[in-house]
Design a protein around this motif. Structure first.
Motif, short mmCIF file in Angstrom:
data_model
loop_
_atom_site.label_atom_id
_atom_site.label_comp_id
_atom_site.label_asym_id
_atom_site.label_seq_id
_atom_site.Cartn_x
_atom_site.Cartn_y
_atom_site.Cartn_z
N ALA A 257 0.82 -1.22 0.00
CA ALA A 257 0.00 0.00 0.00
C ALA A 257 0.85 1.26 0.00
O ALA A 257 0.35 2.35 -0.32
CB ALA A 257 -0.93 -0.01 1.21
N ALA A 258 2.13 1.13 0.36
CA ALA A 258 3.01 2.30 0.39
C ALA A 258 3.52 2.68 -1.00
O ALA A 258 4.14 3.74 -1.16
CB ALA A 258 4.19 2.03 1.32
N VAL A 259 3.27 1.83 -1.99
CA VAL A 259 3.72 2.10 -3.36
C VAL A 259 2.57 2.71 -4.14
O VAL A 259 1.51 2.11 -4.28
CB VAL A 259 4.21 0.82 -4.05
N ASP A 260 2.78 3.90 -4.68
CA ASP A 260 1.76 4.62 -5.43
C ASP A 260 1.69 4.09 -6.86
O ASP A 260 2.68 4.20 -7.61
CB ASP A 260 2.09 6.11 -5.44
N PRO A 261 0.57 3.51 -7.29
CA PRO A 261 0.47 2.98 -8.66
C PRO A 261 0.62 4.06 -9.73
O PRO A 261 0.89 3.76 -10.89
CB PRO A 261 -0.93 2.37 -8.71
N ASP A 262 0.44 5.33 -9.34
CA ASP A 262 0.58 6.44 -10.28
C ASP A 262 1.97 7.05 -10.27
O ASP A 262 2.23 8.00 -11.02
CB ASP A 262 -0.44 7.54 -9.95
N ALA A 263 2.86 6.54 -9.44
CA ALA A 263 4.19 7.14 -9.30
C ALA A 263 4.92 7.18 -10.63
O ALA A 263 4.83 6.24 -11.44
CB ALA A 263 5.01 6.37 -8.27
N ALA A 264 5.65 8.26 -10.87
CA ALA A 264 6.44 8.39 -12.09
C ALA A 264 7.80 9.00 -11.82
O ALA A 264 8.61 9.14 -12.73
CB ALA A 264 5.70 9.24 -13.11
N THR A 265 8.08 9.36 -10.58
CA THR A 265 9.39 9.91 -10.23
C THR A 265 10.43 8.80 -10.28
O THR A 265 10.17 7.71 -9.78
CB THR A 265 9.35 10.51 -8.81
#
Length: 276
Positions: free
Chosen positions: A21-29
């Motif tokens: 849950a700590a990993v953002d599926p929208d992350a792009a950095t």
């Protein structure tokens, strides 16, 4: 196996404190900082594809080691698309792709790894698993076919199995394609709305979607228990497909660069060969 990882949004799973849950599926950095869009990222993707083709040829010419790439995801997670993008331009003669569906009666009559071992890549090849032996600690667990005790035993068996492969010259990379529940809903709806994609929709997908939280727990537990340095898991933010594809190929190319494959020595002098 420890190699220098490139900067990607993918998260390397380390230890039992990992939280999915700590990993953002929208992350792009850092991609969003350096390459804010798919079009801006494309030159880098194309360069990596070219490098992957060179490295694959060297691995094939060396014919001593292999690379196994495992893909897992929830329904609509993007496994097929990720594999297609990763292997674009790669020589199919040096690639083995295996897709694991529900086991047959013959396969069920053996241990759960029996059907897997035959599909591991031979020397000089890149093997890709579309789903894998992890299904036997995921869907089986969610549907109550194995209990927690049995799952722990299978975690140990998986770690031993992957260790065996590693000791025999197979480098292992494992990718979990992480999408949000909302993204899954949109992709399922797209399959219903687009006649050209209707064939991709299975009403059973909705039954599996209702078990979303159970699957999140099962994936998290498997990732925590089966991510040694020799066979690491990477959680790839996959809501944006271009981010997913670029992150995966960055890691695959870095691993192959670390392997540094070289063609086998020849047993003749090219200068002494005369072509008539």
């Amino acid at each position: 196996m420890k190699f220098k990882l490139p900067e990607t949004p993918a998260v390397r799973v380390k230890g039992k404190s990992f939280r999915l849950a700590a990993v953002d599926p929208d992350a792009a950095t850092p991609f969003a900082h350096k390459r804010p869009s798919e079009s801006a990222a494309r030159p880098r993707l194309l360069a990596l594809r070219q490098r992957l083709c060179v490295l694959q040829e060297l691995l094939y010419a060396e014919h001593k080691r292999s690379l196994l790439i495992v893909f897992q995801a929830l329904d609509t997670g993007g496994k097929d698309g990720a594999i297609e993008n990763l292997l674009t331009g790669v020589n199919p003669a040096g690639v083995q792709v295996a897709t694991f569906k529900a086991p047959s009666q013959e396969e069920l009559s053996h241990d759960f790894l029996w059907r897997i071992h035959a599909h591991t890549p031979k020397q000089g090849h890149i093997g890709v698993f579309n789903r894998s032996h992890y299904e036997d600690v995921l869907i089986t667990r969610v549907h109550g076919l194995v209990d927690d005790k049995k799952a722990r035993q299978r975690f140990e068996a998986i770690n031993n199995f992957e260790s065996l492969l590693t000791h025999n010259g197979t480098r292992i990379l494992k990718f979990f394609l992480h999408i949000s529940k909302q993204e899954q809903a949109e992709r399922l709806q797209e399959r219903l709305d687009d006649p050209g994609k209707n064939w991709k929709f299975d009403p059973n997908d909705l039954k599996e979607r209702a078990l979303w939280d159970d699957y999140q727990h099962a994936f998290e537990d498997a990732l925590r228990h089966c991510s040694p340095d020799s066979a690491p898991w990477f959680v790839v933010p996959a809501n944006r497909k271009w981010v997913r594809d670029l992150a995966i190929i960055e890691i695959v190319v870095a691993a192959l660069e670390d392997m540094n494959p070289k063609p086998r020595p020849i047993n003749f002098d090219p200068k002494q060969q005369v072509i008539i």
